[in-house]
Design a protein around this motif. Structure first.
Motif: not given
Length: 583
Positions: A165-167, A202, A467-468
């Motif tokens: 995931k993005p985070d 990040t 992405d991601p």
């Protein structure tokens, strides 16, 4: 003859120094319009009683795109200076073309012609020689391997336990790369491109907090030095990613601006539109795209410039890195990049400078800024033809001609040719999970002109969308790896290393395309060695005739290391290929 389509300029990709004694000249004309082209050339100071003393030499048809033909010639002026023009022939007309326009015949006057004033060696485009023989491997450090769990950020997930995931964090680090260096060596890699490793919040690290510090989740400077040394001991160069277009939100200078506003000593480090500076709901300062977390740096500011140039020198001086990849390079001013080149090359002239630019990049590739750019036009054409079936073989050849004629040949030799990256969907996913197509992609990429790059995991058939999704953890369990695909990629890399003509030292020539069978045949020639590669991008077997005279030759099936019959007819299975060596 359509005169409006005839074009040449005595600069850039149309006239340039290839080396200290050789000029390359290119002419554009309407597709199919000209039957012959001759270069008229001579020293500007050589005259006889009849006028300017010149000679002619035939040019060759380099290729065609959708609209134009491109004619090419290599010439060595006797005294490194040259006036020149073109004698053009169509089926029913012949004319002479020079800087002043068109004439019915050679006017014997130098002021009519184009001018290459002098071949100064310092003006020759010069990327590092080692790049031409490098096979790159891009690593997204957070997702390659977790070698030291004590460094894991809070909330780190078990390796590969879910889709990214993005985070999300999985704990990839430098020690993990060191632990798996044997895999990279076995694949045949000779250069690693790391996405950013500097302190950031990040998982992708494109929001730099401190350009002079390693992100603690990856390790410390001592471990990084060990990583670079390990790479160098194994014949692998190291290239880092520099984000100089913008900083991260938590970069000290930007935090100072948010705190002190007009009174901040760093207020001129950024492009601020008004005070007070406010990130939300919309930033009132320039950013990367519209991301308030990435404020754009003012690289025209002398303090910013000196800070970033110090960064560029520091990682070369202290850690002996071999290259810089420059993020969002087209949005930074040209003068900064000129000074950046001077700064880093003063430390090590052999450092490779690679810009991230997705469009026509000639302004950055004239020898005073970058050594190369990420060759996305190559990427798009190759994926559109092989992976997506959006263009046919003839259209693919046309697009490749456009790619190759957009730049000088010595620029093309250093181009960074990628198929996938951290910014794009996985190439197997783009290929609809067709691994036979994936093999054709690797075969073409690794036999083309330029410096190819493999995105980590593609050699094992890792999948994922944009992405991601394209940033999955590297699979290290054997049952999750496609070993047959890995062996294939390893073999193609080895061919590139063993046979100069197969790789970057062979002149590329598309010799046949067929929109009906959707196959291509191209040759790579170096000295007395010719390698011919035929690719069948269809789901049906086909028979093709290789347009080459094998009489008296001893062709070898290079893939299987077996002699072939002196027969130009071969069968290609569905998504099949043949690699033929001719001496």
């Amino acid at each position: 003859m359509l005169k409006e389509a005839i074009y040449h300029k005595p600069a850039n990709n149309y006239a340039y120094s290839y080396d200290k004694e050789t000029l390359h000249i290119r002419l554009r004309a309407k597709k199919g319009d000209l039957t012959k082209v001759y270069l008229i050339f001579g020293d500007p100071y050589k005259w006889t009683k009849e006028g300017w003393a010149n000679q002619t030499k035939p040019m060759s048809l380099e290729g065609s795109d959708e609209l134009f033909d491109y004619w090419f010639i290599e010439v060595k002026p006797e005294f490194r200076r040259m006036r020149y023009g073109f004698e053009l022939h169509s089926e029913n007309e012949s004319i002479v073309y020079g800087e002043r326009g068109f004439k019915d015949r050679d006017p014997k006057e130098t002021n009519f012609y184009f001018c290459f004033p002098f071949l100064n060696e310092i003006d020759v485009f010069g990327a590092p020689e080692w790049v031409k023989d490098t096979v790159w491997y891009q690593i997204f450090p957070e997702r390659f391997a977790n070698g030291d769990s004590e460094l894991d950020p809070k909330g780190t997930l078990p390796w590969g336990s879910c889709d990214p995931k993005p985070d999300s964090f999985f704990g990839g680090d430098f020690q993990g790369i060191i632990d798996h260096i044997d895999h990279i060596v076995e694949l045949g890699i000779t250069g690693i491109y790391f996405t950013p490793i500097f302190k950031a919040t990040t998982n992708h690290k494109y929001d730099t907090i401190d350009y002079l510090e390693i992100d603690p989740q990856f390790g410390d400077k001592e471990t990084f030095k060990k990583l670079v040394e390990t790479c160098h001991e194994n014949g692998i160069r190291v290239m880092l990613d520099a984000v100089f277009n913008h900083s991260g939100f938590y970069f000290d200078a930007f935090q100072d601006v948010l705190e002190k506003q007009e009174k901040s000593q760093y207020k001129d480090w950024f492009h601020l539109r008004e005070f007070p500076v406010t990130p939300l709901p919309e930033p009132n300062y320039d950013t990367f795209a519209f991301t308030h977390m990435m404020p754009k740096l003012n690289t025209e500011n002398l303090e910013v410039k000196e800070y970033l140039l110090t960064v560029g020198r520091y990682w070369i001086e202290e850690f002996n890195i071999d290259g810089w990849r420059l993020d969002v390079a087209n949005e930074v001013d040209h003068q900064f990049w000129r000074e950046f080149r001077t700064a880093v090359k003063s430390v090590n002239p052999d450092v490779y400078i690679l810009g991230e630019i997705w469009h026509d990049s000639m302004p950055w590739l004239q020898g005073d800024q970058f050594d190369a750019v990420m060759n996305y036009p190559f990427t798009e054409a190759t994926l559109d033809y092989i992976a997506k079936d959006e263009i046919n073989a003839e259209q693919f050849a046309e697009q490749l001609t456009s790619v190759l004629t957009s730049y000088p040949k010595n620029v093309n030799e250093a181009a960074f040719n990628l198929l996938g990256s951290h910014d794009t969907a996985r190439i197997l996913t783009i290929s609809n999970d067709n691994k036979e197509k994936l093999k054709l992609l690797f075969l073409f990429q690794l036999s083309f002109i330029g410096s190819p790059c493999i995105y980590y995991g593609d050699e094992f058939g890792v999948t994922g969308g944009n992405d991601p999704g394209c940033r999955k953890c590297m699979p290290w369990e054997k049952e999750d790896q496609d070993q047959e695909l890995f062996s294939f990629v390893k073999k193609v890399v080895a061919l590139r290393k063993e046979f100069p003509a197969f790789g970057n030292h062979g002149e590329f020539n598309m010799i046949e395309t067929n929109r009906n069978t959707n196959h291509i045949i191209y040759s790579k020639q170096a000295g007395n060695e010719t390698i011919i590669i035929a690719i069948n991008n269809s789901n049906e077997s086909i028979n093709v005739n290789i347009p080459y005279d094998f009489t008296g030759k001893q062709p070898v099936d290079l893939w299987n290391q077996e002699p072939m019959k002196e027969n130009s007819n071969i069968e290609l299975g569905a998504y099949g290929f043949q690699v033929i060596q001719v001496k």
